[in-house]
Write a protein that holds these residues in place. Sequence first.
Motif, PDB file in Angstrom:
ATOM      1  N   ARG A 122      35.483  53.630 -34.524  1.00 18.39           N
ATOM      2  CA  ARG A 122      34.517  54.729 -34.382  1.00 18.39           C
ATOM      3  C   ARG A 122      33.098  54.242 -34.615  1.00 18.39           C
ATOM      4  O   ARG A 122      32.168  54.605 -33.879  1.00 18.39           O
ATOM      5  CB  ARG A 122      34.866  55.871 -35.340  1.00 18.39           C
ATOM      6  CG  ARG A 122      36.130  56.620 -34.977  1.00 18.39           C
ATOM      7  CD  ARG A 122      36.235  57.905 -35.770  1.00 18.39           C
ATOM      8  NE  ARG A 122      36.388  57.660 -37.194  1.00 18.39           N
ATOM      9  CZ  ARG A 122      37.560  57.579 -37.811  1.00 18.39           C
ATOM     10  NH1 ARG A 122      38.684  57.704 -37.115  1.00 18.39           N
ATOM     11  NH2 ARG A 122      37.620  57.375 -39.110  1.00 18.39           N
ATOM     12  N   SER A 163      50.768  49.902 -33.708  1.00 16.34           N
ATOM     13  CA  SER A 163      49.858  50.760 -32.978  1.00 16.34           C
ATOM     14  C   SER A 163      50.073  50.549 -31.498  1.00 16.34           C
ATOM     15  O   SER A 163      50.441  49.474 -31.054  1.00 16.34           O
ATOM     16  CB  SER A 163      48.404  50.429 -33.347  1.00 16.34           C
ATOM     17  OG  SER A 163      48.096  49.119 -32.960  1.00 16.34           O
ATOM     18  N   GLN A 214      40.838  52.402 -37.463  1.00 17.16           N
ATOM     19  CA  GLN A 214      40.209  53.553 -36.815  1.00 17.16           C
ATOM     20  C   GLN A 214      38.741  53.745 -37.194  1.00 17.16           C
ATOM     21  O   GLN A 214      37.908  53.951 -36.305  1.00 17.16           O
ATOM     22  CB  GLN A 214      41.027  54.808 -37.119  1.00 17.16           C
ATOM     23  CG  GLN A 214      42.395  54.784 -36.458  1.00 17.16           C
ATOM     24  CD  GLN A 214      43.262  55.947 -36.865  1.00 17.16           C
ATOM     25  OE1 GLN A 214      42.775  56.924 -37.443  1.00 17.16           O
ATOM     26  NE2 GLN A 214      44.559  55.865 -36.590  1.00 17.16           N
ATOM     27  N   SER A 259      40.771  56.004 -30.782  1.00 15.30           N
ATOM     28  CA  SER A 259      40.951  55.399 -32.106  1.00 15.30           C
ATOM     29  C   SER A 259      42.200  55.923 -32.794  1.00 15.30           C
ATOM     30  O   SER A 259      42.778  55.251 -33.656  1.00 15.30           O
ATOM     31  CB  SER A 259      39.720  55.646 -32.982  1.00 15.30           C
ATOM     32  OG  SER A 259      39.551  57.033 -33.235  1.00 15.30           O
ATOM     33  N   GLY A 260      42.659  57.136 -32.412  1.00 18.31           N
ATOM     34  CA  GLY A 260      43.856  57.702 -33.018  1.00 18.31           C
ATOM     35  C   GLY A 260      45.111  56.912 -32.711  1.00 18.31           C
ATOM     36  O   GLY A 260      46.128  57.086 -33.384  1.00 18.31           O
ATOM     37  N   ASN A 294      43.110  64.548 -34.468  1.00 18.21           N
ATOM     38  CA  ASN A 294      44.396  63.864 -34.417  1.00 18.21           C
ATOM     39  C   ASN A 294      45.490  64.557 -35.227  1.00 18.21           C
ATOM     40  O   ASN A 294      46.672  64.289 -35.034  1.00 18.21           O
ATOM     41  CB  ASN A 294      44.234  62.417 -34.894  1.00 18.21           C
ATOM     42  CG  ASN A 294      43.531  61.559 -33.852  1.00 18.21           C
ATOM     43  OD1 ASN A 294      43.991  61.412 -32.736  1.00 18.21           O
ATOM     44  ND2 ASN A 294      42.386  61.009 -34.225  1.00 18.21           N
ATOM     45  N   SER A 349      37.794  59.782 -30.793  1.00 17.31           N
ATOM     46  CA  SER A 349      38.863  60.282 -31.656  1.00 17.31           C
ATOM     47  C   SER A 349      40.231  59.998 -31.058  1.00 17.31           C
ATOM     48  O   SER A 349      41.155  59.568 -31.757  1.00 17.31           O
ATOM     49  CB  SER A 349      38.702  61.786 -31.880  1.00 17.31           C
ATOM     50  OG  SER A 349      37.447  62.083 -32.456  1.00 17.31           O
ATOM     51  N   THR A 379      48.994  58.222 -34.575  1.00 15.92           N
ATOM     52  CA  THR A 379      49.156  57.461 -35.810  1.00 15.92           C
ATOM     53  C   THR A 379      48.944  58.320 -37.039  1.00 15.92           C
ATOM     54  O   THR A 379      49.712  58.286 -37.995  1.00 15.92           O
ATOM     55  CB  THR A 379      48.174  56.279 -35.835  1.00 15.92           C
ATOM     56  OG1 THR A 379      48.344  55.515 -34.646  1.00 15.92           O
ATOM     57  CG2 THR A 379      48.411  55.402 -37.043  1.00 15.92           C
ATOM     58  N   SER A 410      37.484  63.228 -36.152  1.00 10.59           N
ATOM     59  CA  SER A 410      38.619  62.471 -35.624  1.00 10.59           C
ATOM     60  C   SER A 410      39.906  62.832 -36.353  1.00 10.59           C
ATOM     61  O   SER A 410      40.964  62.988 -35.737  1.00 10.59           O
ATOM     62  CB  SER A 410      38.360  60.968 -35.747  1.00 10.59           C
ATOM     63  OG  SER A 410      37.275  60.583 -34.939  1.00 10.59           O
TER      64      SER A 410
END
Length: 284
Positions: free
Chosen positions: A47, A124, A43, A35-36, A195, A32, A271, A191
């Motif tokens: 995952r 990102s 994302q 990938s956040g 986030n 989480s 993000t 996730s």
Amino acid sequence: MELLSNPNAWIALLTLTFLEIILGIDNIVFLSIVSGKLKAEEQPKARRIGLLLAMVFRIILLFGITWVMSLKDSFFDFDWSIVSGGISGQSLIVFGGGLFLLYKSVSEIHHKLEGEEEGNSGKSSNTLVSAIIQIALLNIVFSFDSILTAVGLVSAAEPPIGFGATGALEIMIAAIIISIVIMLIFAGPVSKFVNEHPTIQILGLSFLILIGVMLLAEGSHLASIKFFGENEVHSIPKGYLYFAIFFSLFVEFLNLKMKKNTKPVKLHNNTILDEKLKDEDFMN
């Protein structure tokens, strides 16, 4: 058919599946957070790849269980005046994973609280390849620890579910597949929730620090590290650790429910939160 009709086999399957899900919580938290930092469209892919890698690593380690257990043998023994022990392959992997997890967790906490803001640039702060490499490295350690725990559980069971008995390998593989499928279903909502709430992110990173310390202790225990010839390092029972994690989450859920209308603190490189706040500002 004999295995399917055995009630002990079903109990073992349910127990191992539950164990794999519990042991996979740290994996989902790490997924989480990593990938956040990716673009929103990348994302879910990160995952999925992360959890599928976890499943593949676990199954490969199960098929190579003889090799995994052989890593328990020490290849370097030392006996100094202060510390003694015997370094093995298992202890190196687990100890190294603990160090990596500590480094990554502390770095993420520092970056979220002290790092420069990159969300305004629209880029990102991480790449998909970089995220997958980090996930793969940690998955190896998590998978190794998970398999050692699962093998220890089935080895302690009564026949015919004990390790080496007919169907034991199939039960463990089935438990891994079922647990990964369940985690794939819930990874997205978990996730998103992590986030969107900065306190949950910091709690999650704090949990990863705890798990890193646990891995350091377990690696030292596997290496039979002793101080002054008699004070051996013991592993930390996982039950205590996960109880602390669930209790902390329960308290935080109560806090979130009581303060649900309060605007959360904005962390760096989040993000999902950046996009949500931008949408709210636009609507206002």
